[in-house]
Design a protein around this motif. Structure first.
Motif, mmCIF file in Angstrom:
data_model
loop_
_atom_site.group_PDB
_atom_site.id
_atom_site.type_symbol
_atom_site.label_atom_id
_atom_site.label_comp_id
_atom_site.label_asym_id
_atom_site.label_seq_id
_atom_site.Cartn_x
_atom_site.Cartn_y
_atom_site.Cartn_z
ATOM 1 N N LEU A 35 26.472 47.452 45.445
ATOM 2 C CA LEU A 35 25.037 47.731 44.475
ATOM 3 C C LEU A 35 24.468 46.308 44.752
ATOM 4 O O LEU A 35 25.850 44.806 44.279
ATOM 5 C CB LEU A 35 26.187 48.550 43.438
ATOM 6 C CG LEU A 35 25.090 48.798 42.351
ATOM 7 C CD1 LEU A 35 23.612 49.312 42.964
ATOM 8 C CD2 LEU A 35 25.508 49.008 41.091
ATOM 9 N N ILE A 36 23.838 46.492 44.803
ATOM 10 C CA ILE A 36 22.354 44.691 45.597
ATOM 11 C C ILE A 36 21.910 45.181 43.629
ATOM 12 O O ILE A 36 20.928 45.831 44.478
ATOM 13 C CB ILE A 36 22.591 44.666 46.022
ATOM 14 C CG1 ILE A 36 23.505 44.248 47.409
ATOM 15 C CG2 ILE A 36 22.106 42.697 46.061
ATOM 16 C CD1 ILE A 36 23.566 44.337 48.994
ATOM 17 N N ASN A 37 21.363 44.044 43.089
ATOM 18 C CA ASN A 37 20.241 44.058 42.069
ATOM 19 C C ASN A 37 19.556 42.801 42.623
ATOM 20 O O ASN A 37 19.829 41.819 42.467
ATOM 21 C CB ASN A 37 20.798 43.389 40.927
ATOM 22 C CG ASN A 37 19.711 43.310 39.898
ATOM 23 O OD1 ASN A 37 18.425 43.239 39.886
ATOM 24 N ND2 ASN A 37 20.525 42.974 39.177
ATOM 25 N N VAL A 38 18.786 43.575 43.579
ATOM 26 C CA VAL A 38 17.786 41.758 44.231
ATOM 27 C C VAL A 38 17.127 41.066 42.819
ATOM 28 O O VAL A 38 16.925 40.095 43.090
ATOM 29 C CB VAL A 38 16.619 42.945 44.797
ATOM 30 C CG1 VAL A 38 15.910 42.561 44.984
ATOM 31 C CG2 VAL A 38 16.448 43.406 46.211
ATOM 32 N N ALA A 39 16.876 41.627 41.422
ATOM 33 C CA ALA A 39 15.978 40.797 40.587
ATOM 34 C C ALA A 39 17.218 39.702 40.032
ATOM 35 O O ALA A 39 16.638 38.527 40.015
ATOM 36 C CB ALA A 39 16.127 41.970 39.548
ATOM 37 N N SER A 56 20.762 52.814 52.676
ATOM 38 C CA SER A 56 21.651 52.629 53.367
ATOM 39 C C SER A 56 23.110 52.933 53.424
ATOM 40 O O SER A 56 23.857 52.872 52.659
ATOM 41 C CB SER A 56 20.523 51.921 54.397
ATOM 42 O OG SER A 56 21.152 51.706 56.317
ATOM 43 N N TYR A 57 23.939 52.328 54.522
ATOM 44 C CA TYR A 57 25.306 52.535 54.946
ATOM 45 C C TYR A 57 25.538 51.052 55.506
ATOM 46 O O TYR A 57 24.778 50.864 56.807
ATOM 47 C CB TYR A 57 25.267 53.782 54.559
ATOM 48 C CG TYR A 57 25.534 53.990 56.420
ATOM 49 C CD1 TYR A 57 26.468 53.963 57.439
ATOM 50 C CD2 TYR A 57 24.708 54.892 56.348
ATOM 51 C CE1 TYR A 57 25.637 54.206 58.769
ATOM 52 C CE2 TYR A 57 23.750 55.641 57.415
ATOM 53 C CZ TYR A 57 24.448 54.823 58.622
ATOM 54 O OH TYR A 57 23.695 55.327 59.509
ATOM 55 N N ILE A 61 23.336 50.253 48.287
ATOM 56 C CA ILE A 61 22.280 50.380 47.687
ATOM 57 C C ILE A 61 21.439 49.369 47.140
ATOM 58 O O ILE A 61 21.733 48.001 46.208
ATOM 59 C CB ILE A 61 22.207 51.111 46.388
ATOM 60 C CG1 ILE A 61 22.453 52.513 46.759
ATOM 61 C CG2 ILE A 61 20.718 51.338 45.227
ATOM 62 C CD1 ILE A 61 22.916 53.514 45.547
ATOM 63 N N LEU A 62 20.345 48.258 46.968
ATOM 64 C CA LEU A 62 19.574 47.608 46.835
ATOM 65 C C LEU A 62 18.756 48.168 46.354
ATOM 66 O O LEU A 62 17.244 48.466 46.061
ATOM 67 C CB LEU A 62 18.554 46.837 48.600
ATOM 68 C CG LEU A 62 19.306 45.966 49.507
ATOM 69 C CD1 LEU A 62 18.559 45.902 50.575
ATOM 70 C CD2 LEU A 62 19.991 44.494 48.916
ATOM 71 N N ALA A 63 18.880 47.520 44.207
ATOM 72 C CA ALA A 63 18.117 47.559 42.993
ATOM 73 C C ALA A 63 17.396 46.963 43.389
ATOM 74 O O ALA A 63 17.441 45.761 43.438
ATOM 75 C CB ALA A 63 19.006 48.983 42.530
#
Length: 550
Positions: free
Chosen positions: A299-303, A335-336, A489-491
């Motif tokens: 899980l990646i928090n772009v912000a 994606s994966y 997940i790029l969120a």
């Protein structure tokens, strides 16, 4: 035979609503077969399934008996609906169920059930349709997310009680639970206050007429223990007030230097009421994330430019990241990871060549040699850079071989997507120390990338680990297929609770917050045309030199 009647009822035109004033099992069954979702007025529409199907499943599992005639059942539903306010949802959206009396007509019964289903859908998947606001691009062939189906959530209420269905629907994602607890503790109707006036950059030791107002605001927000009265006759910015500003900066994603420049002043002037709305929309974003998650998740928090590898609700590993700057944003996607590149080479993408590299080559003819860039034609054959018109180059490719200065570092994590982005190591490790890490051309640069690789390789055999070690030592490029890699997940979320449970914020670097605040402030309208996902052009690529040109 009964199954055939259900199927027939779903495919034929709605029939007249039977015995609308009675509440027997027989008439409920007849109403549902006859498509009560159309026969009764004011029933909501569900996004994740058809209301007709959900109602049939719910009542079929209750032998078509009524659900809401008992006062205890209605009281339990009311309690759970009222508690949705701590999730940033509006109990009034389910007003008929919230104020429900013993149903006297079938439509009353079904309207309560419909709003029960709607509340579970909003809680588990978001009040708004993500695709209409901040859509994720999704890879093909993704396994289903781990979030339970709406029918499963509703049936939990029959078997274990209404409270159990809401607890199962409420995202178990730790980030959501922590932010919800912080939101519940907020003053959600804060008093308004005047913004701090503009003025010169305020540094420790300086004098300024805004000192008293600044002290009062920081004391009100819990960052200053001293009384603001102590600053009425003192115009110097120092001591405990500087430390309060530093603490404020740390919890708001700002450079922690005690200096009140434009960014810190802007953050200080975000009103408490705006902060309430900011937390509310980020609870919605985390509901979207939870609906897309799987058990094994990166899980990646772009912000905030941070990432974590999770198994269930446990964090296996976490790190800082560098993400796309606002002019070349990192796209939001699901994606994966399906392969890993060891000792990668780097081919300069066209956009980076045009906008970043060519101006540097024109200023410094030795730039190619300094950065070990090789000039090739489109067939991969070497070209002499001295014979190229760098003011109008045509048919050339710049490529950098594997090595310590390669912008991709030692390892790349590949994931299917149409944006030409990936996760990778970087030689620019000093940038991880920055507060603002929106510095890349779209890709995600990973701090301690070798640790992530070790996590992803953890299930391999001893011989496989030995083979990978040999490939890495060769300094040649190798591709490793990864089976059962984590979902990625790029969120994007700009508010969270820190390890102490305190609210923390980061800058809305992509400017997405206000549109979502406006959308959450009104009831969902008919579905508009879907917005295009945040994306970089497919040719843009990712890595860009961030070192000063020679």
């Amino acid at each position: 035979m009964l199954f055939l009647l259900f199927v027939y009822g779903l495919v034929v035109s709605p029939v007249a609503y039977p015995n609308a004033d009675s509440l027997s099992s027989v008439t409920l069954q007849q109403a549902l077969i006859g498509d009560a979702a159309q026969s009764c007025v004011s029933l909501p529409t569900l996004r994740s399934t058809s209301l007709q199907t959900a109602l049939i499943q719910l009542y079929q599992n209750n032998d078509y008996k009524t659900l809401w005639e008992g006062a205890q059942q209605r009281a339990a539903l009311k309690t759970e609906l009222e508690q949705l306010v701590d999730d940033g949802l509006s109990p009034e959206d389910y007003g008929f169920a919230l104020q429900a009396r013993p149903p006297v007509k079938q439509c009353d019964e079904l309207r309560i059930s419909s709003q029960y289903l709607l509340a579970l859908e909003h809680l588990s998947r978001g009040r708004l349709a993500q695709a209409d606001h901040e859509p994720y691009w999704q890879a093909n062939a993704l396994p289903p997310p781990s979030a339970p189906l709406l029918s499963e959530l509703a049936l939990t209420g029959l078997r274990k009680g209404i409270a159990a269905s809401f607890e199962q629907a409420r995202p178990a994602l730790p980030q959501y639970r922590a932010l919800r607890a912080a939101y519940a503790a907020m003053d959600r109707q804060p008093a308004s206050r005047a913004p701090l006036p503009p003025g010169p950059v305020l540094r420790p030791g300086m004098s300024d007429e805004r000192i008293e107002q600044l002290a009062a605001q920081l004391q009100q927000d819990g960052f200053l223990l001293e009384s603001p009265a102590a600053y009425v006759s003192v115009s110097n910015y120092n001591g405990a007030l500087v430390e309060a500003v530093r603490l404020y900066q740390a919890q708001h994603g700002l450079q922690v230097d005690g200096i009140i420049g434009p960014l810190t002043l802007t953050a200080l002037n975000i009103s408490p009421a705006q902060r309430v709305q900011q937390v509310r929309i980020n609870l919605e974003r985390l509901r979207w994330v939870n609906a897309q998650r799987s058990d094994y998740l990166l899980l990646i928090n772009v912000a905030s430019a941070r990432l974590q590898l999770m198994r269930g609700n446990d964090t296996l590993w976490r790190a800082r990241a560098q993400v796309g700057r606002s002019s070349r944003p990192t796209p939001l996607l699901v994606s994966y990871i399906n392969r890993i590149t060891l000792n990668p080479g780097w081919t300069v993408p066209p956009t980076i060549l045009r906008e970043d590299i060519l101006p540097k080559i024109r200023r410094n003819p030795d730039y190619l040699g300094v950065h070990n860039l090789r000039t090739l034609d489109t067939q991969g054959k070497p070209l002499d850079p001295r014979h190229i018109d760098w003011n109008n180059p045509r048919g050339i490719i710049l490529r950098q071989p594997p090595g310590p200065t390669n912008p991709l570092g030692e390892i790349v994590f590949r994931l299917p997507n149409p944006f030409s982005i990936y996760l990778h190591d970087t030689p620019s490790k000093h940038l991880f120390q920055q507060t603002n890490r929106s510095v890349s051309s779209g890709c995600v640069r990973v701090e301690n990338a070798n640790e992530l690789a070790a996590q992803l390789f953890a299930g391999l055999s001893f011989l496989e680990h030995e083979h990978i070690a040999q490939q890495r030592a060769s300094k040649q490029t190798h591709e490793i297929a990864l089976t059962n890699g984590p979902r990625v997940i790029l969120a994007y979320w700009t508010a969270f609770a820190n390890s102490e449970g305190q609210l923390a914020f980061v800058a809305d670097s992509y400017g997405l917050d206000q549109a979502l605040v406006s959308a959450m402030a009104i009831m969902p309208a008919p579905k508009p045309a879907a917005k295009a996902p945040i994306a970089v052009p497919a040719e843009a690529g990712c890595a860009v030199y961030d070192r000063a040109p020679s």
